[in-house]
Scaffold this motif. Structure first.
Motif, PDB file in Angstrom:
ATOM      1  N   PRO A   1       0.815  -1.222   0.000  1.00 32.76           N
ATOM      2  CA  PRO A   1       0.000   0.000   0.000  1.00 32.76           C
ATOM      3  C   PRO A   1       0.847   1.271   0.000  1.00 32.76           C
ATOM      4  O   PRO A   1       0.476   2.266  -0.631  1.00 32.76           O
ATOM      5  CB  PRO A   1      -0.832  -0.129   1.287  1.00 32.76           C
ATOM      6  N   ASP A   2       1.982   1.244   0.694  1.00 31.34           N
ATOM      7  CA  ASP A   2       2.869   2.401   0.678  1.00 31.34           C
ATOM      8  C   ASP A   2       3.429   2.623  -0.719  1.00 31.34           C
ATOM      9  O   ASP A   2       3.565   3.766  -1.171  1.00 31.34           O
ATOM     10  CB  ASP A   2       4.022   2.212   1.673  1.00 31.34           C
ATOM     11  N   LEU A   3       3.765   1.550  -1.428  1.00 32.07           N
ATOM     12  CA  LEU A   3       4.290   1.704  -2.776  1.00 32.07           C
ATOM     13  C   LEU A   3       3.253   2.342  -3.692  1.00 32.07           C
ATOM     14  O   LEU A   3       3.579   3.217  -4.495  1.00 32.07           O
ATOM     15  CB  LEU A   3       4.728   0.357  -3.341  1.00 32.07           C
ATOM     16  N   GLN A   4       2.008   1.928  -3.581  1.00 31.55           N
ATOM     17  CA  GLN A   4       0.965   2.529  -4.414  1.00 31.55           C
ATOM     18  C   GLN A   4       0.789   4.003  -4.078  1.00 31.55           C
ATOM     19  O   GLN A   4       0.616   4.840  -4.962  1.00 31.55           O
ATOM     20  CB  GLN A   4      -0.359   1.787  -4.228  1.00 31.55           C
ATOM     21  N   LEU A   5       0.855   4.319  -2.790  1.00 30.45           N
ATOM     22  CA  LEU A   5       0.759   5.716  -2.375  1.00 30.45           C
ATOM     23  C   LEU A   5       1.910   6.537  -2.965  1.00 30.45           C
ATOM     24  O   LEU A   5       1.694   7.638  -3.506  1.00 30.45           O
ATOM     25  CB  LEU A   5       0.776   5.802  -0.847  1.00 30.45           C
TER      26      LEU A   5
ATOM     27  N   ARG B   1      11.185  12.877  13.511  1.00 30.14           N
ATOM     28  CA  ARG B   1      11.197  11.739  12.586  1.00 30.14           C
ATOM     29  C   ARG B   1      11.961  10.554  13.156  1.00 30.14           C
ATOM     30  O   ARG B   1      11.687   9.391  12.825  1.00 30.14           O
ATOM     31  CB  ARG B   1      11.821  12.154  11.254  1.00 30.14           C
ATOM     32  N   LEU B   2      12.939  10.828  14.023  1.00 21.98           N
ATOM     33  CA  LEU B   2      13.771   9.764  14.581  1.00 21.98           C
ATOM     34  C   LEU B   2      12.972   8.830  15.470  1.00 21.98           C
ATOM     35  O   LEU B   2      13.365   7.673  15.681  1.00 21.98           O
ATOM     36  CB  LEU B   2      14.943  10.367  15.354  1.00 21.98           C
ATOM     37  N   ASP B   3      11.861   9.309  15.995  1.00 20.86           N
ATOM     38  CA  ASP B   3      11.027   8.494  16.877  1.00 20.86           C
ATOM     39  C   ASP B   3       9.861   7.848  16.154  1.00 20.86           C
ATOM     40  O   ASP B   3       9.112   7.070  16.754  1.00 20.86           O
ATOM     41  CB  ASP B   3      10.492   9.354  18.031  1.00 20.86           C
ATOM     42  N   ALA B   4       9.693   8.168  14.874  1.00 21.59           N
ATOM     43  CA  ALA B   4       8.580   7.606  14.109  1.00 21.59           C
ATOM     44  C   ALA B   4       8.914   6.168  13.696  1.00 21.59           C
ATOM     45  O   ALA B   4      10.059   5.842  13.378  1.00 21.59           O
ATOM     46  CB  ALA B   4       8.299   8.450  12.885  1.00 21.59           C
ATOM     47  N   GLU B   5       7.889   5.310  13.693  1.00 17.89           N
ATOM     48  CA  GLU B   5       8.103   3.929  13.267  1.00 17.89           C
ATOM     49  C   GLU B   5       8.487   3.874  11.787  1.00 17.89           C
ATOM     50  O   GLU B   5       9.375   3.120  11.396  1.00 17.89           O
ATOM     51  CB  GLU B   5       6.854   3.091  13.512  1.00 17.89           C
ATOM     52  N   ARG B   6       7.796   4.670  10.983  1.00 21.39           N
ATOM     53  CA  ARG B   6       8.102   4.764   9.558  1.00 21.39           C
ATOM     54  C   ARG B   6       8.300   6.224   9.181  1.00 21.39           C
ATOM     55  O   ARG B   6       7.723   7.113   9.811  1.00 21.39           O
ATOM     56  CB  ARG B   6       6.998   4.142   8.701  1.00 21.39           C
ATOM     57  N   VAL B   7       9.106   6.444   8.145  1.00 20.55           N
ATOM     58  CA  VAL B   7       9.413   7.812   7.740  1.00 20.55           C
ATOM     59  C   VAL B   7       9.447   7.908   6.220  1.00 20.55           C
ATOM     60  O   VAL B   7       9.929   6.990   5.546  1.00 20.55           O
ATOM     61  CB  VAL B   7      10.761   8.274   8.344  1.00 20.55           C
ATOM     62  N   PHE B   8       8.884   8.975   5.692  1.00 18.77           N
ATOM     63  CA  PHE B   8       9.037   9.297   4.283  1.00 18.77           C
ATOM     64  C   PHE B   8      10.405   9.971   4.085  1.00 18.77           C
ATOM     65  O   PHE B   8      10.775  10.864   4.860  1.00 18.77           O
ATOM     66  CB  PHE B   8       7.952  10.269   3.817  1.00 18.77           C
ATOM     67  N   ILE B   9      11.120   9.558   3.037  1.00 17.29           N
ATOM     68  CA  ILE B   9      12.405  10.175   2.683  1.00 17.29           C
ATOM     69  C   ILE B   9      12.268  10.672   1.251  1.00 17.29           C
ATOM     70  O   ILE B   9      12.144   9.862   0.319  1.00 17.29           O
ATOM     71  CB  ILE B   9      13.566   9.184   2.832  1.00 17.29           C
TER      72      ILE B   9
ATOM     73  N   LEU C   1       3.231  19.676  -2.501  1.00 20.78           N
ATOM     74  CA  LEU C   1       2.209  18.705  -2.892  1.00 20.78           C
ATOM     75  C   LEU C   1       2.494  17.336  -2.280  1.00 20.78           C
ATOM     76  O   LEU C   1       1.587  16.670  -1.762  1.00 20.78           O
ATOM     77  CB  LEU C   1       2.150  18.586  -4.418  1.00 20.78           C
ATOM     78  N   LEU C   2       3.753  16.904  -2.327  1.00 17.95           N
ATOM     79  CA  LEU C   2       4.094  15.603  -1.758  1.00 17.95           C
ATOM     80  C   LEU C   2       3.815  15.563  -0.255  1.00 17.95           C
ATOM     81  O   LEU C   2       3.314  14.559   0.268  1.00 17.95           O
ATOM     82  CB  LEU C   2       5.558  15.278  -2.029  1.00 17.95           C
ATOM     83  N   SER C   3       4.134  16.636   0.431  1.00 12.80           N
ATOM     84  CA  SER C   3       3.851  16.698   1.865  1.00 12.80           C
ATOM     85  C   SER C   3       2.358  16.552   2.126  1.00 12.80           C
ATOM     86  O   SER C   3       1.933  15.783   3.000  1.00 12.80           O
ATOM     87  CB  SER C   3       4.375  18.018   2.442  1.00 12.80           C
ATOM     88  N   ASP C   4       1.548  17.267   1.350  1.00 10.86           N
ATOM     89  CA  ASP C   4       0.097  17.192   1.524  1.00 10.86           C
ATOM     90  C   ASP C   4      -0.422  15.784   1.244  1.00 10.86           C
ATOM     91  O   ASP C   4      -1.218  15.230   2.019  1.00 10.86           O
ATOM     92  CB  ASP C   4      -0.606  18.195   0.598  1.00 10.86           C
ATOM     93  N   LEU C   5       0.017  15.199   0.142  1.00 10.66           N
ATOM     94  CA  LEU C   5      -0.500  13.890  -0.256  1.00 10.66           C
ATOM     95  C   LEU C   5      -0.027  12.780   0.674  1.00 10.66           C
ATOM     96  O   LEU C   5      -0.821  11.922   1.093  1.00 10.66           O
ATOM     97  CB  LEU C   5      -0.073  13.582  -1.690  1.00 10.66           C
ATOM     98  N   LEU C   6       1.250  12.781   0.987  1.00  8.03           N
ATOM     99  CA  LEU C   6       1.814  11.663   1.745  1.00  8.03           C
ATOM    100  C   LEU C   6       1.467  11.743   3.230  1.00  8.03           C
ATOM    101  O   LEU C   6       1.000  10.766   3.822  1.00  8.03           O
ATOM    102  CB  LEU C   6       3.324  11.613   1.536  1.00  8.03           C
ATOM    103  N   LEU C   7       1.713  12.897   3.836  1.00  6.44           N
ATOM    104  CA  LEU C   7       1.387  13.025   5.257  1.00  6.44           C
ATOM    105  C   LEU C   7      -0.117  13.076   5.476  1.00  6.44           C
ATOM    106  O   LEU C   7      -0.607  12.678   6.545  1.00  6.44           O
ATOM    107  CB  LEU C   7       2.061  14.262   5.839  1.00  6.44           C
ATOM    108  N   GLY C   8      -0.870  13.530   4.473  1.00  7.89           N
ATOM    109  CA  GLY C   8      -2.321  13.473   4.576  1.00  7.89           C
ATOM    110  C   GLY C   8      -2.823  12.046   4.654  1.00  7.89           C
ATOM    111  O   GLY C   8      -3.799  11.748   5.352  1.00  7.89           O
ATOM    112  N   ALA C   9      -2.139  11.134   3.947  1.00  5.43           N
ATOM    113  CA  ALA C   9      -2.524   9.725   3.955  1.00  5.43           C
ATOM    114  C   ALA C   9      -1.911   8.946   5.112  1.00  5.43           C
ATOM    115  O   ALA C   9      -2.482   7.956   5.569  1.00  5.43           O
ATOM    116  CB  ALA C   9      -2.107   9.082   2.629  1.00  5.43           C
ATOM    117  N   ARG C  10      -0.739   9.387   5.576  1.00  4.23           N
ATOM    118  CA  ARG C  10      -0.026   8.678   6.659  1.00  4.23           C
ATOM    119  C   ARG C  10       0.447   9.714   7.681  1.00  4.23           C
ATOM    120  O   ARG C  10       1.647   9.999   7.797  1.00  4.23           O
ATOM    121  CB  ARG C  10       1.186   7.919   6.107  1.00  4.23           C
ATOM    122  N   PRO C  11      -0.460  10.296   8.452  1.00 12.39           N
ATOM    123  CA  PRO C  11      -0.066  11.375   9.367  1.00 12.39           C
ATOM    124  C   PRO C  11       0.864  10.941  10.492  1.00 12.39           C
ATOM    125  O   PRO C  11       1.520  11.784  11.106  1.00 12.39           O
ATOM    126  CB  PRO C  11      -1.411  11.872   9.916  1.00 12.39           C
TER     127      PRO C  11
END
Length: 261
Positions: A4-8, A74-82, A49-59
């Motif tokens: 699902p992350d790949l599709q996002l 971000r260092l404490d997050a389980e997953r992180v967008f790079i 746009l990427l911030s809105d789309l990605l963090l909107g879907a995975r806050p």
């Protein structure tokens, strides 16, 4: 699950690519950052746009982007967008078609899903940590070259200066592309046998492309042969070396001959 992350990431990359193309070849406004590297209004629009789309879907995911101030949360997050909104900004400014958008998700220091999209070429590379490397949906594979002679290496000319090669400067064919992410994808599809960056490298340049190259069968490490780790502080790797496994070993032996003895 990374699928699902790949599709996002894929959907976001294509949407953001449309934004980038609105500025491409239209003299976008250019700013100079503190490190003297350029950033354009296109980089900033794509990033927004990427911030809105990605963090909107995975806050609940962390966020690491070249065009945003680093947030230690971000260092404490389980997953992180790079994210690198536009990798190869100089190519973009010059109207070249080899700039790329690089999007990845990492967990526990490893990249789980990655997308590199070249909107001017409509070329999308992708992979998950357990799946194949793909180019526009079709499987791709790295070169099987085993030695240096005749190999093609994507790197800048200064990287082949004698002081970097105590084992002797390799005799190979050198090429170059501005985007590190694209260089890694060219290795992934076997169009070049390897790529090398000796300088410390930002995570957003190599996270997605490094996974894609590895899933295509290349060996991908830092310049010393070490494992790449992501969502680090600071978010940098000591260079990157990606190549067909046999070529990787041969190049590493030239770079660090004592380590091979």
């Amino acid at each position: 699950m990374p699928e699902p992350d790949l599709q996002l990431l894929t959907d976001a990359a294509r949407a953001a690519g449309e934004i980038a193309l609105r500025f491409w070849k239209r003299d976008p406004q250019v700013f100079i950052k503190a490190d003297q590297s350029p950033v354009t209004e296109a980089d900033l629009a794509v990033n927004a746009l990427l911030s809105d789309l990605l963090l909107g879907a995975r806050p609940d995911y962390g966020w690491l982007s070249e065009e945003d101030a680093d947030n230690p949360a971000r260092l404490d997050a389980e997953r992180v967008f790079i994210i690198d909104p536009i990798d190869g900004t100089r190519a973009f400014i010059n109207g070249e078609d080899t700039f790329a958008l690089s999007l990845a998700v990492a967990e526990g220091g490893r990249v789980l899903a990655g997308v590199v999209y070249l909107p001017a070429l409509d070329r999308l590379y992708s992979a998950t940590a357990q799946g194949p490397a793909l180019k526009n949906g079709a499987p791709i594979h790295a070169s099987d070259r085993a030695g240096i002679e005749g190999a093609t290496l994507l790197t800048s000319h200064p990287q082949l200066a004698p002081q970097h090669w105590p084992g002797g400067v390799p005799d190979l064919k050198r090429s170059f592309r501005t985007s590190l992410a694209y260089r890694l994808c060219l290795v992934a599809e076997g169009r070049h046998d390897g790529m090398l960056a000796l300088r410390d490298t930002w995570e957003w340049d190599i996270a997605a492309g490094g996974l894609i190259a590895a899933r295509a069968g290349a060996r991908v490490t830092d310049r010393h042969g070490g494992v790449l780790r992501f969502n680090a502080a600071p978010p940098q790797s000591p260079g990157v070396l990606a190549a067909a496994p046999g070529l990787h070993a041969a190049l590493l032996a030239r770079l660090q001959p004592l380590a091979q003895g």
